[in-house]
Scaffold this motif. Structure first.
Motif, PDB file in Angstrom:
ATOM      1  N   SER A  36       0.863  -1.174   0.000  1.00 40.84           N
ATOM      2  CA  SER A  36       0.000   0.000   0.000  1.00 40.84           C
ATOM      3  C   SER A  36       0.904   1.229   0.000  1.00 40.84           C
ATOM      4  N   VAL A  37       0.840   2.028  -1.051  1.00 40.41           N
ATOM      5  CA  VAL A  37       1.739   3.169  -1.213  1.00 40.41           C
ATOM      6  C   VAL A  37       0.941   4.466  -1.144  1.00 40.41           C
ATOM      7  N   ARG A  38       1.367   5.359  -0.247  1.00 43.28           N
ATOM      8  CA  ARG A  38       0.684   6.638  -0.044  1.00 43.28           C
ATOM      9  C   ARG A  38       1.705   7.768  -0.089  1.00 43.28           C
ATOM     10  N   ILE A  39       1.332   8.844  -0.759  1.00 43.27           N
ATOM     11  CA  ILE A  39       2.180  10.030  -0.872  1.00 43.27           C
ATOM     12  C   ILE A  39       1.478  11.178  -0.156  1.00 43.27           C
ATOM     13  N   VAL A  40       2.215  11.906   0.656  1.00 40.58           N
ATOM     14  CA  VAL A  40       1.689  13.084   1.343  1.00 40.58           C
ATOM     15  C   VAL A  40       2.509  14.280   0.869  1.00 40.58           C
ATOM     16  N   CYS A  41       1.858  15.217   0.185  1.00 41.52           N
ATOM     17  CA  CYS A  41       2.530  16.418  -0.315  1.00 41.52           C
ATOM     18  C   CYS A  41       2.244  17.579   0.623  1.00 41.52           C
ATOM     19  N   LEU A  42       3.299  18.191   1.129  1.00 38.34           N
ATOM     20  CA  LEU A  42       3.136  19.322   2.036  1.00 38.34           C
ATOM     21  C   LEU A  42       2.704  20.578   1.307  1.00 38.34           C
ATOM     22  N   SER A  43       3.152  20.748   0.079  1.00 35.78           N
ATOM     23  CA  SER A  43       2.885  21.953  -0.698  1.00 35.78           C
ATOM     24  C   SER A  43       2.643  21.570  -2.151  1.00 35.78           C
ATOM     25  N   TYR A  44       1.918  22.400  -2.860  1.00 33.40           N
ATOM     26  CA  TYR A  44       1.746  22.184  -4.293  1.00 33.40           C
ATOM     27  C   TYR A  44       2.972  22.658  -5.085  1.00 33.40           C
ATOM     28  N   GLY A  45       3.830  23.464  -4.466  1.00 36.12           N
ATOM     29  CA  GLY A  45       4.961  24.036  -5.189  1.00 36.12           C
ATOM     30  C   GLY A  45       4.508  25.113  -6.165  1.00 36.12           C
ATOM     31  N   GLU A  46       3.449  25.813  -5.770  1.00 40.86           N
ATOM     32  CA  GLU A  46       2.816  26.768  -6.674  1.00 40.86           C
ATOM     33  C   GLU A  46       3.649  28.002  -6.967  1.00 40.86           C
ATOM     34  N   ARG A  47       4.658  28.267  -6.187  1.00 39.69           N
ATOM     35  CA  ARG A  47       5.478  29.459  -6.422  1.00 39.69           C
ATOM     36  C   ARG A  47       6.836  29.106  -7.012  1.00 39.69           C
ATOM     37  N   GLY A  48       7.620  28.330  -6.317  1.00 37.57           N
ATOM     38  CA  GLY A  48       8.995  28.085  -6.730  1.00 37.57           C
ATOM     39  C   GLY A  48       9.185  27.045  -7.813  1.00 37.57           C
ATOM     40  N   GLU A  49       8.254  26.106  -7.959  1.00 35.35           N
ATOM     41  CA  GLU A  49       8.439  25.022  -8.923  1.00 35.35           C
ATOM     42  C   GLU A  49       7.442  25.073 -10.063  1.00 35.35           C
ATOM     43  N   PHE A  85      -2.865  15.964  -0.101  1.00 34.53           N
ATOM     44  CA  PHE A  85      -2.227  17.274  -0.151  1.00 34.53           C
ATOM     45  C   PHE A  85      -2.554  18.051   1.119  1.00 34.53           C
ATOM     46  N   LEU A  86      -1.534  18.620   1.755  1.00 38.06           N
ATOM     47  CA  LEU A  86      -1.759  19.424   2.949  1.00 38.06           C
ATOM     48  C   LEU A  86      -1.841  20.914   2.650  1.00 38.06           C
ATOM     49  N   ASP A  87      -1.365  21.360   1.482  1.00 35.10           N
ATOM     50  CA  ASP A  87      -1.468  22.758   1.063  1.00 35.10           C
ATOM     51  C   ASP A  87      -0.947  23.718   2.127  1.00 35.10           C
ATOM     52  N   LEU A  88       0.296  23.533   2.523  1.00 33.27           N
ATOM     53  CA  LEU A  88       0.905  24.368   3.567  1.00 33.27           C
ATOM     54  C   LEU A  88       1.624  25.588   3.006  1.00 33.27           C
ATOM     55  N   GLY A  89       1.353  25.921   1.767  1.00 33.28           N
ATOM     56  CA  GLY A  89       1.983  27.093   1.166  1.00 33.28           C
ATOM     57  C   GLY A  89       3.310  26.746   0.527  1.00 33.28           C
ATOM     58  N   ASP A  90       3.880  27.710  -0.136  1.00 34.00           N
ATOM     59  CA  ASP A  90       5.153  27.516  -0.835  1.00 34.00           C
ATOM     60  C   ASP A  90       5.920  28.826  -0.784  1.00 34.00           C
ATOM     61  N   TYR A  91       7.052  28.791  -0.180  1.00 38.31           N
ATOM     62  CA  TYR A  91       7.883  29.989  -0.015  1.00 38.31           C
ATOM     63  C   TYR A  91       7.092  31.118   0.626  1.00 38.31           C
ATOM     64  N   PRO A  92       6.777  31.029   1.884  1.00 48.64           N
ATOM     65  CA  PRO A  92       7.252  30.029   2.851  1.00 48.64           C
ATOM     66  C   PRO A  92       6.250  28.883   3.036  1.00 48.64           C
ATOM     67  N   LEU A  93       6.782  27.759   3.477  1.00 52.40           N
ATOM     68  CA  LEU A  93       5.976  26.622   3.913  1.00 52.40           C
ATOM     69  C   LEU A  93       5.604  26.902   5.358  1.00 52.40           C
ATOM     70  N   ARG A  94       4.316  26.767   5.702  1.00 55.41           N
ATOM     71  CA  ARG A  94       3.871  27.146   7.050  1.00 55.41           C
ATOM     72  C   ARG A  94       3.189  25.988   7.759  1.00 55.41           C
ATOM     73  N   ILE A  95       3.654  25.715   8.956  1.00 59.74           N
ATOM     74  CA  ILE A  95       2.975  24.780   9.842  1.00 59.74           C
ATOM     75  C   ILE A  95       2.845  25.479  11.174  1.00 59.74           C
TER      76      ILE A  95
END
Length: 124
Positions: A36-49, A85-95
């Motif tokens: 069982s394979v699961r991926i958790v993405c902290l950010s979409y990379g909407e700014r820097g990538e 997806f956790l959508d924690l922002g991108d540049y800066p990543l916020r938790i």
């Protein structure tokens, strides 16, 4: 579903594209072997990538996130993995205690610091 012979595999990816080039081969292999394979993405990379997306006329942060999400979902499906997806922002990543930038994400309820352990425990 995970069992003693095929335990779960969880990859945490800072940006929605990182897991593909950093762990894609391993994820596909484990999924193929019945894990069982699961991926958790902290950010979409909407700014820097997302330089290519930002060259498009009328691009917004929300549209960039949607594009990155669609790409990541397609990649995860090709690898045989589920994705969150956790959508924690991108540049800066916020938790933070309020859930940071992720509190408005459809995948991330307020209090994302409580969501990560729950995601890791999920059996697919």
């Amino acid at each position: 579903m995970a069992d003693d012979k095929h335990p779960s595999v969880v990859v945490t990816s800072a940006h929605s594209g990182d897991f593909v080039w950093r762990a894609g081969g391993a994820l596909a292999l484990y999924a193929e072997r019945g894990h069982s394979v699961r991926i958790v993405c902290l950010s979409y990379g909407e700014r820097g990538e997302s330089q290519g997306l930002w060259k498009q006329e009328g691009m917004t942060v929300q549209k960039a996130k949607e594009g990155r999400r669609a790409e990541a979902e397609a990649a995860a499906a090709a690898l045989g993995a589920s994705i969150a997806f956790l959508d924690l922002g991108d540049y800066p990543l916020r938790i933070d205690d309020a859930g940071g930038a992720g509190r408005n994400s459809p995948d991330s309820p307020q209090g994302c610091s409580r969501r990560v352990p729950r995601l890791v425990r999920v059996r697919i």
